[in-house]
Scaffold this motif. Structure first.
Motif, PDB file in Angstrom:
ATOM      1  N   THR A 181      19.860  32.235 101.551  1.00  0.00           N
ATOM      2  CA  THR A 181      20.194  30.818 101.722  1.00  0.00           C
ATOM      3  C   THR A 181      21.693  30.564 101.747  1.00  0.00           C
ATOM      4  O   THR A 181      22.111  29.475 102.118  1.00  0.00           O
ATOM      5  CB  THR A 181      19.564  29.977 100.596  1.00  0.00           C
ATOM      6  N   SER A 182      22.492  31.555 101.340  1.00  0.00           N
ATOM      7  CA  SER A 182      23.946  31.369 101.346  1.00  0.00           C
ATOM      8  C   SER A 182      24.629  32.717 101.614  1.00  0.00           C
ATOM      9  O   SER A 182      24.039  33.770 101.386  1.00  0.00           O
ATOM     10  CB  SER A 182      24.420  30.818  99.998  1.00  0.00           C
ATOM     11  N   PRO A 183      25.875  32.664 102.067  1.00  0.00           N
ATOM     12  CA  PRO A 183      26.607  33.923 102.280  1.00  0.00           C
ATOM     13  C   PRO A 183      26.769  34.729 100.988  1.00  0.00           C
ATOM     14  O   PRO A 183      26.698  35.955 101.001  1.00  0.00           O
ATOM     15  CB  PRO A 183      27.965  33.475 102.814  1.00  0.00           C
ATOM     16  N   ALA A 184      26.953  34.043  99.870  1.00  0.00           N
ATOM     17  CA  ALA A 184      27.103  34.751  98.594  1.00  0.00           C
ATOM     18  C   ALA A 184      25.831  35.518  98.254  1.00  0.00           C
ATOM     19  O   ALA A 184      25.886  36.654  97.760  1.00  0.00           O
ATOM     20  CB  ALA A 184      27.431  33.759  97.490  1.00  0.00           C
ATOM     21  N   GLU A 185      24.695  34.912  98.512  1.00  0.00           N
ATOM     22  CA  GLU A 185      23.414  35.574  98.276  1.00  0.00           C
ATOM     23  C   GLU A 185      23.244  36.783  99.194  1.00  0.00           C
ATOM     24  O   GLU A 185      22.719  37.817  98.783  1.00  0.00           O
ATOM     25  CB  GLU A 185      22.286  34.568  98.525  1.00  0.00           C
ATOM     26  N   PHE A 186      23.707  36.655 100.437  1.00  0.00           N
ATOM     27  CA  PHE A 186      23.642  37.775 101.372  1.00  0.00           C
ATOM     28  C   PHE A 186      24.490  38.938 100.875  1.00  0.00           C
ATOM     29  O   PHE A 186      24.048  40.083 100.845  1.00  0.00           O
ATOM     30  CB  PHE A 186      24.109  37.342 102.763  1.00  0.00           C
ATOM     31  N   PHE A 187      25.743  38.660 100.466  1.00  0.00           N
ATOM     32  CA  PHE A 187      26.633  39.722 100.024  1.00  0.00           C
ATOM     33  C   PHE A 187      26.200  40.315  98.688  1.00  0.00           C
ATOM     34  O   PHE A 187      26.497  41.471  98.402  1.00  0.00           O
ATOM     35  CB  PHE A 187      28.077  39.243  99.967  1.00  0.00           C
ATOM     36  N   ALA A 188      25.482  39.558  97.860  1.00  0.00           N
ATOM     37  CA  ALA A 188      24.975  40.083  96.594  1.00  0.00           C
ATOM     38  C   ALA A 188      23.810  41.036  96.824  1.00  0.00           C
ATOM     39  O   ALA A 188      23.569  41.942  96.027  1.00  0.00           O
ATOM     40  CB  ALA A 188      24.547  38.936  95.696  1.00  0.00           C
ATOM     41  N   MET A 189      23.079  40.872  97.926  1.00  0.00           N
ATOM     42  CA  MET A 189      21.962  41.746  98.306  1.00  0.00           C
ATOM     43  C   MET A 189      20.964  41.943  97.170  1.00  0.00           C
ATOM     44  O   MET A 189      20.518  43.055  96.901  1.00  0.00           O
ATOM     45  CB  MET A 189      22.464  43.111  98.769  1.00  0.00           C
TER      46      MET A 189
END
Length: 94
Positions: A38-46
């Protein structure tokens, strides 16, 4: 092993007798849905594994860049050696 087929991740090759049972190695993603961030931070946290994923990408990038630089250096050294040899042969033939 499970393969992704259409809208679900549990499509199997039903023509093989052993393929009718679910694979224990593959875990179902939350409710059988594909991963959505849902967010870029969530994507990068994987999902908590981002440091390993992005760390691996970083190491691979560093190794590829180092290989490119070393290859370029070796090429230039080989070209300069060939150039020196040609100059020496030209001087000897005079």
């Amino acid at each position: 092993m499970d393969v992704y087929g259409g809208d679900r991740a549990d499509a199997r090759a039903l023509h093989h007798s052993g393929a009718r049972t679910a694979c224990r190695v593959v875990r179902r993603i939350e409710g059988g849905k594909a991963m959505n961030w849902t967010s870029p931070a969530e994507f990068f946290a994987m999902g908590g594994y981002g440091q390993y994923v992005w760390g691996s990408f970083g190491v691979a990038l560093v190794v590829l860049c180092a290989e490119w630089l070393l290859l370029r250096q070796r090429r230039q050294a080989a070209l300069s050696q060939v150039k020196r040899q040609l100059i020496l042969r030209e001087e000897e033939s005079r």
